[in-house]
Motif scaffolding. Sequence first.
Motif, PDB file in Angstrom:
ATOM      1  N   UNK A  23      11.850  23.443  12.162  1.00 31.64           N
ATOM      2  CA  UNK A  23      11.995  24.496  11.167  1.00 31.64           C
ATOM      3  C   UNK A  23      12.150  23.968   9.745  1.00 31.64           C
ATOM      4  N   UNK A  24      11.910  22.684   9.552  1.00 35.10           N
ATOM      5  CA  UNK A  24      12.002  22.095   8.219  1.00 35.10           C
ATOM      6  C   UNK A  24      10.769  22.449   7.394  1.00 35.10           C
ATOM      7  N   UNK A  25      10.889  22.249   6.104  1.00 22.72           N
ATOM      8  CA  UNK A  25       9.754  22.403   5.204  1.00 22.72           C
ATOM      9  C   UNK A  25       8.847  21.178   5.351  1.00 22.72           C
ATOM     10  N   UNK A  26       7.543  21.373   5.365  1.00 25.11           N
ATOM     11  CA  UNK A  26       6.597  20.274   5.568  1.00 25.11           C
ATOM     12  C   UNK A  26       6.450  19.405   4.324  1.00 25.11           C
ATOM     13  N   UNK A  27       6.478  19.994   3.144  1.00 22.96           N
ATOM     14  CA  UNK A  27       6.204  19.233   1.918  1.00 22.96           C
ATOM     15  C   UNK A  27       7.157  18.064   1.679  1.00 22.96           C
ATOM     16  N   UNK A  28       8.466  18.211   1.869  1.00 22.05           N
ATOM     17  CA  UNK A  28       9.319  17.025   1.694  1.00 22.05           C
ATOM     18  C   UNK A  28       9.022  15.908   2.691  1.00 22.05           C
ATOM     19  N   UNK A  29       8.650  16.273   3.905  1.00 27.30           N
ATOM     20  CA  UNK A  29       8.276  15.260   4.891  1.00 27.30           C
ATOM     21  C   UNK A  29       7.010  14.523   4.457  1.00 27.30           C
ATOM     22  N   UNK A  30       6.045  15.269   3.950  1.00 28.73           N
ATOM     23  CA  UNK A  30       4.812  14.651   3.474  1.00 28.73           C
ATOM     24  C   UNK A  30       5.080  13.768   2.263  1.00 28.73           C
ATOM     25  N   UNK A  31       5.944  14.227   1.362  1.00 32.63           N
ATOM     26  CA  UNK A  31       6.274  13.424   0.181  1.00 32.63           C
ATOM     27  C   UNK A  31       6.957  12.120   0.546  1.00 32.63           C
ATOM     28  N   UNK A  32       7.875  12.181   1.492  1.00 36.81           N
ATOM     29  CA  UNK A  32       8.553  10.958   1.935  1.00 36.81           C
ATOM     30  C   UNK A  32       7.603   9.987   2.602  1.00 36.81           C
ATOM     31  N   UNK A  33       6.693  10.508   3.439  1.00 35.84           N
ATOM     32  CA  UNK A  33       5.712   9.646   4.094  1.00 35.84           C
ATOM     33  C   UNK A  33       4.751   9.043   3.072  1.00 35.84           C
ATOM     34  N   UNK A  34       4.352   9.844   2.081  1.00 34.92           N
ATOM     35  CA  UNK A  34       3.463   9.332   1.040  1.00 34.92           C
ATOM     36  C   UNK A  34       4.135   8.211   0.254  1.00 34.92           C
ATOM     37  N   UNK A  35       5.374   8.431  -0.134  1.00 37.78           N
ATOM     38  CA  UNK A  35       6.111   7.404  -0.869  1.00 37.78           C
ATOM     39  C   UNK A  35       6.245   6.135  -0.030  1.00 37.78           C
ATOM     40  N   UNK A  36       6.600   6.316   1.219  1.00 34.62           N
ATOM     41  CA  UNK A  36       6.800   5.160   2.085  1.00 34.62           C
ATOM     42  C   UNK A  36       5.535   4.387   2.375  1.00 34.62           C
ATOM     43  N   UNK A  37       4.465   5.084   2.759  1.00 30.73           N
ATOM     44  CA  UNK A  37       3.261   4.392   3.195  1.00 30.73           C
ATOM     45  C   UNK A  37       2.362   3.931   2.063  1.00 30.73           C
ATOM     46  N   UNK A  38       2.268   4.699   0.993  1.00 32.87           N
ATOM     47  CA  UNK A  38       1.306   4.347  -0.049  1.00 32.87           C
ATOM     48  C   UNK A  38       1.930   3.503  -1.154  1.00 32.87           C
ATOM     49  N   UNK A  39       3.225   3.683  -1.396  1.00 35.43           N
ATOM     50  CA  UNK A  39       3.843   2.958  -2.500  1.00 35.43           C
ATOM     51  C   UNK A  39       4.766   1.826  -2.052  1.00 35.43           C
ATOM     52  N   UNK A  40       5.503   2.002  -0.984  1.00 37.02           N
ATOM     53  CA  UNK A  40       6.453   0.986  -0.549  1.00 37.02           C
ATOM     54  C   UNK A  40       5.873   0.021   0.479  1.00 37.02           C
ATOM     55  N   UNK A  41       5.119   0.518   1.435  1.00 36.71           N
ATOM     56  CA  UNK A  41       4.592  -0.336   2.506  1.00 36.71           C
ATOM     57  C   UNK A  41       3.727  -1.486   1.983  1.00 36.71           C
ATOM     58  N   UNK A  42       2.852  -1.269   0.984  1.00 36.76           N
ATOM     59  CA  UNK A  42       2.083  -2.429   0.496  1.00 36.76           C
ATOM     60  C   UNK A  42       2.972  -3.546  -0.042  1.00 36.76           C
ATOM     61  N   UNK A  43       4.064  -3.189  -0.696  1.00 38.97           N
ATOM     62  CA  UNK A  43       4.974  -4.216  -1.194  1.00 38.97           C
ATOM     63  C   UNK A  43       5.613  -4.993  -0.049  1.00 38.97           C
ATOM     64  N   UNK A  44       5.995  -4.279   0.988  1.00 42.46           N
ATOM     65  CA  UNK A  44       6.581  -4.925   2.161  1.00 42.46           C
ATOM     66  C   UNK A  44       5.548  -5.819   2.847  1.00 42.46           C
ATOM     67  N   UNK A  45       4.309  -5.342   2.915  1.00 39.87           N
ATOM     68  CA  UNK A  45       3.262  -6.148   3.536  1.00 39.87           C
ATOM     69  C   UNK A  45       2.928  -7.385   2.712  1.00 39.87           C
ATOM     70  N   UNK A  46       2.987  -7.270   1.384  1.00 47.05           N
ATOM     71  CA  UNK A  46       2.800  -8.460   0.546  1.00 47.05           C
ATOM     72  C   UNK A  46       3.878  -9.498   0.853  1.00 47.05           C
ATOM     73  N   UNK A  47       5.117  -9.048   0.974  1.00 48.67           N
ATOM     74  CA  UNK A  47       6.210  -9.973   1.293  1.00 48.67           C
ATOM     75  C   UNK A  47       6.012 -10.579   2.690  1.00 48.67           C
ATOM     76  N   UNK A  48       5.589  -9.762   3.645  1.00 47.15           N
ATOM     77  CA  UNK A  48       5.343 -10.255   5.000  1.00 47.15           C
ATOM     78  C   UNK A  48       4.213 -11.286   5.012  1.00 47.15           C
ATOM     79  N   UNK A  49       3.167 -11.049   4.226  1.00 47.27           N
ATOM     80  CA  UNK A  49       2.074 -12.016   4.143  1.00 47.27           C
ATOM     81  C   UNK A  49       2.554 -13.325   3.524  1.00 47.27           C
ATOM     82  N   UNK A  50       3.432 -13.222   2.522  1.00 46.77           N
ATOM     83  CA  UNK A  50       3.970 -14.431   1.899  1.00 46.77           C
ATOM     84  C   UNK A  50       4.795 -15.233   2.893  1.00 46.77           C
ATOM     85  N   UNK A  51       5.625 -14.544   3.676  1.00 44.80           N
ATOM     86  CA  UNK A  51       6.439 -15.231   4.682  1.00 44.80           C
ATOM     87  C   UNK A  51       5.544 -15.864   5.750  1.00 44.80           C
TER      88      UNK A  51
END
Length: 127
Positions: A23-51
């Motif tokens: 029964x939650x609103x969909x838009x906040x879930x989509x916003x959180x996933x967008x922030x996590x996958x498109x903006x944060x995950x590449x940074x984490x993957x860059x660090x993982x590649x460096x390690x």
Amino acid sequence: MAACVITFIGQLPRLSREAHLSGEELNPLLGGALLGWVFMAPLIFYALAFVSHLLSRLAGGRGTGYGARIALFWALLAASPLILLWGLMAGFAGPGAGLTLVGLLWCIVFLWFWIAGLRVAEWGMGE
């Protein structure tokens, strides 16, 4: 970054199901996933590649950080059809053996591509 966008798209059916069932609103879930996958995950993957590059250097690899990044991001992109399938399974079938099987298959395929890419990038194997 393309692999992260595809992964975000793969999350849409799952997030829609979660929003409907809880029964939650969909838009906040989509916003959180967008922030996590498109903006944060590449940074984490860059660090993982460096390690992974540093660990490969300790094991005798002679490659570059660029090669380690290409190996990781190519593995993510090559395994992305299974992420899309996982998202569909999570959205339409929900939790269960099928979802677990597709997730395990994605992990195996991702690791296979990543290790093969690292072998070529760091040790020149497979050329």
